[in-house]
Structure formats: structure tokens, C-alpha cells
Design an enzyme around this catalytic site. Structure first.
Site, PDB file in Angstrom:
ATOM      1  N   GLU A 195       1.985  -5.923 -16.816  1.00 26.76           N
ATOM      2  CA  GLU A 195       2.095  -4.734 -17.675  1.00 26.76           C
ATOM      3  C   GLU A 195       2.668  -3.536 -16.924  1.00 26.76           C
ATOM      4  OE1 GLU A 195       2.446  -3.054 -20.777  1.00 26.76           O
ATOM      5  OE2 GLU A 195       0.779  -4.366 -21.323  1.00 26.76           O
ATOM      6  N   ARG A 246       3.702  -4.225   5.692  1.00 30.09           N
ATOM      7  CA  ARG A 246       4.750  -4.732   6.580  1.00 30.09           C
ATOM      8  C   ARG A 246       4.817  -3.978   7.896  1.00 30.09           C
ATOM      9  NH1 ARG A 246      10.452  -4.021   3.813  1.00 30.09           N
ATOM     10  NH2 ARG A 246       9.436  -2.012   3.575  1.00 30.09           N
ATOM     11  N   ASP A 262      17.144  -0.793 -13.864  1.00 27.70           N
ATOM     12  CA  ASP A 262      15.689  -0.773 -14.038  1.00 27.70           C
ATOM     13  C   ASP A 262      15.324  -0.891 -15.526  1.00 27.70           C
ATOM     14  OD1 ASP A 262      12.912   0.045 -12.825  1.00 27.70           O
ATOM     15  OD2 ASP A 262      13.220   1.399 -14.522  1.00 27.70           O
ATOM     16  N   PHE A 301       0.862  -1.187   0.000  1.00 31.05           N
ATOM     17  CA  PHE A 301       0.000   0.000   0.000  1.00 31.05           C
ATOM     18  C   PHE A 301       0.896   1.234   0.000  1.00 31.05           C
ATOM     19  CE2 PHE A 301      -3.319   2.839   1.957  1.00 31.05           C
ATOM     20  CZ  PHE A 301      -4.261   2.683   0.943  1.00 31.05           C
ATOM     21  N   LYS A 321      13.387  -3.980 -17.675  1.00 34.59           N
ATOM     22  CA  LYS A 321      12.244  -3.737 -18.567  1.00 34.59           C
ATOM     23  C   LYS A 321      12.536  -4.219 -19.987  1.00 34.59           C
ATOM     24  CE  LYS A 321      10.656   0.161 -15.829  1.00 34.59           C
ATOM     25  NZ  LYS A 321      10.818   1.595 -15.606  1.00 34.59           N
TER      26      LYS A 321
END
Ligand SMILES: NC(=O)c1ccc[n+]([C@@H]2O[C@H](COP(=O)([O-])OP(=O)(O)OC[C@H]3O[C@@H](n4cnc5c(N)ncnc54)[C@H](OP(=O)(O)O)[C@@H]3O)[C@@H](O)[C@H]2O)c1
Length: 419
Positions: A121, A39, A193, A14, A197
Site C-alpha cells: 500500500e 548498507r 514514478d 532506515f 503507481k
């Protein structure tokens, strides 16, 4: 949380994306959130405490939940969650590119064995529907190249360097203050990163399941004002470009490299935290998708799209995968012999003579700075890049059309302007 329909979703995480998903789900009358696993018990939340659990098993073992969204920031725990869900034959959507790209083969095997579904996605360029486009639209048409700006944090920093003439450290601090870069920016600015991807894109576009170390990767962490000034004097911008290209020998050229892009490229106009992906298809020709690659609602929107698709029975078909007679996935050969043209600047030029350059033009007046334009085989750059990175070298790919002479002239213009 009131029940709005017969379908129930369990959410893990969240934070930025989890809250974004929760917000956009308020627009969906057919789905109710069962509970959210987080957590930190001490954290202040925007929802009542009974909305949360701190034990993933309370979601994973709840048979009344129809599907899960895994949106946590811990890739190891994320893998455990996704593994368990898939072993139970469940449907799960994830935004975690590191976890999915590093474990793709295992995650595919689990889906095949237990019949579950994994969609991701949101893990690739946030709100840009690149994977679904590759699957649904380009599933049969041969693709020649998929490349682009896949990391919003580094693009934000590069845009600021370009437009405001500030230092890398200042641009990074600004990106962090605005939430466009993590406190530890390594994954973004060092190109990991974008590597995660482009690995996922390579699976859907070219049927290749690859290991990260096979990909040429350099980041923007050593960029300096003089590199930006040099690019500007050439009429270019520096962007961190990830690309997967199938060459005429049917071998895949894979890389994540700072690259000089010119006004004739769509990537030149991708600014700030935006992402842009260009496709080159054999018959359709060129296409370009641009949008928000990160952020709470844009990423939440991509997760929502996956959740809706999964509930309608959608699965990735990996249309470009090819199998041998024993039904083993046939690897796509990776190109290592092609030649790249690069610009390089290092404050420790001692290593440069050892590098097996095919062509080399050195320039600059400072004896403590090595600046060059060189041509080098991909396999040699793969070999020497770790050592070059240790010398704080900044390296950028140049289009083949840019000559060493043009770069030297641009460098002289920069020197004159400084003087
Ligand atoms: N942010 C983006 O724009 C974006 C875009 C695309 C993809 N993603 C991916 O989406 C995922 C989530 O990113 P984010 O930006 O939303 O992260 P974030 O803002 O840092 O939030 C992470 C959430 O994960 C929870 N969490 C961490 N470890 C956990 C564990 N072991 N068990 C249960 N919950 C745990 C945290 O719980 P607490 O609340 O208790 O701390 C927090 O709610 C990552 O994989 C990221 O790479 C993010």
C-alpha cells in the site's frame, strides 16, 4: 530494543520511510523490531549499533522473525530480498513501487507457488489507502476510471510555478532543499514514478498487468513560465495526472501526462506535496481521496497498516483478474486508437510537420518556438513522443471541451501582458 510481544518484524532500510515506520511502531504494543538491515556502516544512527545488521541474510534466515518490511532505496536489492522472502513462504511488506510494478507477474507467481504474502500500500500514494479501497470496497463493482495526482514532488513544483511565478529550475531546487524531491529527480519529474503507481492501480482496479512502455508518459521537466501563464489565462492549472480508464469498448486507456485541470475538478485543489486520487464507479459514482503521498510518518503509517493487516492474515485478492480455461491471466486490451487533444510547445519546430496530426492549430509569433493545439491518435503519440521529448517539447493534455480558439485567445492575452 525491548521485546513488546510475541510478534517480531525485520526491517530493511532506515531512511525516510524506515525511520518513519520505526517511530509509528512505538505506538504498537504487539510488535517488536528484531533488527534493521542497512548498507552504510559509517553513517550516524539514532539507534544503538546493535539494532542494525549489514547482512540481509541475518534477517531473512532468522526463523524467529514473523514478517519483514522492505524499505530500501535500491530496487534491484529490494527485488532480491522480496524474492527470497516469498520463496520461503514469508510475509513481506514493501514501499518500492518501481520494484513491485516492474516485477508484479513474478511476485504474484511466487506467492501462489510458496504461499507467502506481499502487500505494498505504501508504494502507491503513501498514506492514501487506495489499493485496500480498490480491493475491499470496489472488488465487485465495475470501475470506469481511477486517476489522479500520484507524485508529490512534481505537484510541489507545479504548485510553486503556479503560485509564485518562479522558474522550473528554482522550484525544483526548492523542492530538493525541502526534501520533497530527490537529488536525481528523473523518476519524479519525468513521470516514471506516477507510471509505476498507475500500473499497480490498474492491476487492482482493472485486472491489468501492464508493461511500462505500453503507457503514454510525459513529464514536467520541460515546462516553462509561458505554459503556466497560458493555463492561467484559460482559468486552469497544470497538474501531472496519471489515469487508467476503461472505455466503452472495455479497453484500457492508460497515461501519465501533464494535464490542464479546471476548478470543476478536485485535482485543481491538490496543492504542494499532496496526492489526490479520483474514482469513478458504475454505481457508487465519483469519489475522491486526498492525503500525503510521501514523507516519513505518512508513509510509515501506510506500512504499519499493511503490517497489521498481514499479521491478521490479509492478502490481496486481485478481484478484477480474469483467467482463461488454462488458468492463465487474461490480458486487458489497451486502447491505442482513441484521440487525445494536446497543447504542445517546442523550441525545435522542425519535427512538427512529420507528426500525423488529425487536427492542427499553430500559433505564436516566435519563429524558433512551435506552439500548437492538436488532435492525435494515442498510437501516433506513443510513436512520436520520444522524438518530441528530444526537442525539449512540453506537452499537456487538454480536456475535449477546450477549443483551439480558446487556447489561441489565451496565448494572445499572455503576449499582451508581457508586452
Ligand atoms: N520517502 C518517501 O516519502 C517514500 C514514499 C513512498 C514510498 N517510498 C519508497 O520507500 C523506499 C525507501 O525510500 P526512502 O525515502 O526511505 O529512502 P532513503 O531515505 O534513501 O533510505 C534508504 C534506506 O535504504 C537503505 N539501503 C539502500 N540500499 C540498501 C542495500 N542494498 N541494502 C540494505 N539497505 C539499503 C539505506 O541504507 P543506509 O542508511 O545505510 O544508507 C537507507 O537506510 C523506496 O522504495 C521509495 O521509493 C518512499
Amino acid at each position: 530494543m525491548k521485546s513488546k510481544s510475541s510478534k517480531r518484524i525485520g526491517i530493511f532500510g532506515f531512511g525516510c520511510v524506515g525511520q518513519g515506520l520505526h517511530d509509528v511502531l512505538q505506538d504498537n504494543p504487539h510488535l517488536s523490531v528484531a533488527r534493521i538491515c542497512v548498507r552504510d556502516k559509517e553513517k550516524l544512527r539514532t539507534l544503538p549499533s546493535h539494532s542494525f545488521t549489514y547482512n540481509p541474510q541475518e534477517l531473512l534466515q532468522d526463523d524467529s522473525i514473523d514478517l519483514f518490511a522492505e524499505l530500501i532505496s535500491d530496487p534491484k536489492e529490494a527485488l532480491l530480498i522480496v524474492r527470497q522472502a516469498l520463496k520461503a513462504g514469508k510475509t513481506i511488506v514493501s514501499a518500492n513501487k518501481k520494484m513491485v510494478s516492474e516485477n508484479l507477474q513474478e511476485l504474484l507467481a511466487l506467492q501462489q507457488e510458496f504461499g507467502g504474502t506481499l502487500l505494498y500500500e505504501a508504494a502507491v500514494c503513501g498514506s492514501i489507502p487506495i489499493l485496500r479501497t480498490l480491493e475491499a470496497y470496489y472488488g465487485t463493482e465495475p470501475l470506469q476510471e481511477v486517476s489522479g495526482i500520484l507524485n508529490g514532488s512534481s505537484n510541489y513544483i507545479l504548485s510553486k510555478l503556479d503560485s509564485e511565478g518562479i522558474s522550473y529550475a528554482e522550484a525544483l531546487a526548492e523542492a530538493q532543499a525541502l526534501g520533497f524531491a530527490e537529488a536525481d529527480p528523473t523518476l519524479d519529474v519525468c513521470g516514471y514514478d506516477a507510471l509505476h503507481k498507475i500500473s499497480l492501480i490498474a492491476a487492482h482496479a482493472f485486472g491489468a498487468v501492464i508493461k511500462p512502455e505500453q503507457v503514454l508518459r510525459a513529464g514536467i521537466q520541460h515546462i516553462r513560465k509561458q505554459d503556466i501563464a497560458l493555463a492561467q489565462a484559460l482559468g486552469a492549472r497544470i497538474r501531472l495526472v496519471a489515469s487508467a480508464r476503461l472505455n466503452k469498448n472495455n479497453m484500457l486507456e492508460l497515461q501519465v501526462l501533464p494535464t490542464l485541470v479546471f476548478p470543476d475538478s478536485e485535482l485543481y485543489y491538490v496543492e504542494a506535496e499532496f496526492n489526490g486520487v479520483q474514482l469513478q464507479a458504475r454505481y457508487a459514482g465519483d469519489q475522491f481521496l486526498k492525503g500525503r503521498g510521501a514523507g516519513s510518518h505518512p508513509t510509515g503509517s501506510a506500512v504499519w497498516a499493511d503490517v497489521s493487516a498481514a499479521l491478521a492474515g490479509y492478502k490481496y485478492s486481485y478481484p478484477k483478474f480474469k483467467y482463461d480455461a488454462d488458468e492463465n491471466l487474461r490480458p486487458v486490451p489497451l486502447e491505442e486508437e482513441d484521440v487525445l487533444k494536446v497543447y504542445l510547445r517546442t523550441t525545435n519546430p522542425n519535427l512538427l510537420p512529420e507528426v500525423p496530426w488529425l487536427e492542427l492549430t499553430t500559433f505564436g509569433e516566435d519563429p524558433h518556438v512551435g506552439q500548437l493545439v492538436g488532435a492525435i491518435r494515442r498510437k501516433d503519440l506513443l510513436l512520436y513522443l520520444p522524438a518530441l521529448k528530444q526537442t525539449m517539447a512540453f506537452i499537456a493534455q487538454l480536456p475535449a471541451s477546450v477549443s483551439a480558439e480558446q487556447v489561441v485567445n489565451a496565448s494572445n492575452i499572455v503576449l499582451e501582458e508581457v508586452a
